[in-house]
Design an enzyme around this catalytic site. Structure first.
Site, short mmCIF file in Angstrom:
data_model
loop_
_atom_site.label_atom_id
_atom_site.label_comp_id
_atom_site.label_asym_id
_atom_site.label_seq_id
_atom_site.Cartn_x
_atom_site.Cartn_y
_atom_site.Cartn_z
N ASP A 158 -3.37 -10.07 5.07
CA ASP A 158 -4.48 -11.02 5.10
C ASP A 158 -4.01 -12.33 5.72
O ASP A 158 -3.04 -12.93 5.28
CB ASP A 158 -5.00 -11.27 3.67
N ASP A 183 2.91 -9.44 6.64
CA ASP A 183 1.82 -9.72 5.71
C ASP A 183 0.52 -9.23 6.35
O ASP A 183 0.47 -9.00 7.57
CB ASP A 183 1.78 -11.23 5.44
#
Length: 263
Positions: free
Chosen positions: A22, A20
């Site tokens: 953010d 991932d």
């Protein structure tokens, strides 16, 4: 959970890394601790890696430029978005189909590239992603198209997201009025749908046993990994805190303070 030397070795020996962005690599426009070293290690060890985002706004090229501005140089084939996953899903369901889209350029371009045409009269699908141009008119249009038989698709179920100004409504919030007004339930393609993980593994060219998912959210990244039977690493640099882990009925395989902590 205390990490053992064997745990660290297990992570380091993985061949495929689905990560991932953010809350793991950056927060807003700030690079997070360990991110630069982690990417350098992936390169040095010749690992297969993919940076994954539930956001459908930006294209891989724009994400590549964002990381470059933060000082990490990664080419665009290393990015995978919910827009690309949605486009791949719709292409498999209805090749050459058409869609009415509420969303940004990243989503529209992904659908065009998958062979879809834009259609605001009798589309096969109404597709909703994050949008800065969401209006009553587009909402009304979408509702009536769904009532006339278009199927309702969301790029991801996130109800909100962080922004410089605080919180912005996510795809889940934007699609809710359409669901309420039509009685239809949207199908969401992005995390935690395991479909996005399977698309990512295919793009990586790795088996699930030799891969790991790294994320900062128990309710999207970690559950998506568990449901796809891929090992999971929760980093505490984003949304989920150590105290909150016990609130969930499932656990990550590994927990670290940040993405560079196993190096």
């Amino acid at each position: 959970m205390n990490m053992t030397t064997r745990d660290i070795e297990t992570i380091r020996n993985k061949q495929g890394f689905i990560c991932d962005m953010d809350g793991v690599l950056y927060h807003g426009n700030r690079l997070l601790p360990g991110a630069r070293e982690f990417v350098a290690w992936l390169r040095q060890e010749k690992k297969q890696f993919l940076f994954l985002t539930n956001s459908s706004e930006r294209s891989p090229k724009e994400l590549d430029q964002k990381l470059a501005r933060l000082g990490i140089d990664v080419s665009e084939e290393h990015f995978y978005t919910s827009a690309l996953s949605t486009a791949a899903f719709l292409k498999s369901q209805s090749p050459g189909g058409s869609a009415f889209v509420i969303g940004e350029a990243g989503l529209i371009n992904a659908l065009y590239d998958a062979g879809f045409s834009m259609n605001n009269v009798n589309p096969d699908y109404v597709v909703v992603g994050e949008s800065h141009s969401y209006t009553f008119d587009t909402l009304q249009k979408a509702i009536n198209l769904v009532l006339n038989g278009a199927r309702l698709i969301g790029t991801n179920p996130d109800v909100s997201g962080p922004a410089e100004v605080g919180i912005v409504p996510g795809t889940g919030s934007l699609i809710a009025p359409i669901e309420l007004a039509t009685g239809s339930k949207a199908y969401f393609v992005g995390k935690p749908n395991p479909l996005m993980m399977r698309h990512a593994l295919k793009k990586l060219g790795c088996r699930r046993e030799e891969s790991i998912i790294i994320g900062d959210r128990m309710d999207t990244d970690i559950i998506a990994g568990i449901e796809s039977e891929i090992d999971t690493l929760l980093v505490l640099s984003g949304v989920t805190s150590r105290d909150e882990i016990a609130e969930f009925a499932y656990s990550p395989h590994f927990i670290l303070d940040n993405v560079g902590a196993f190096l």
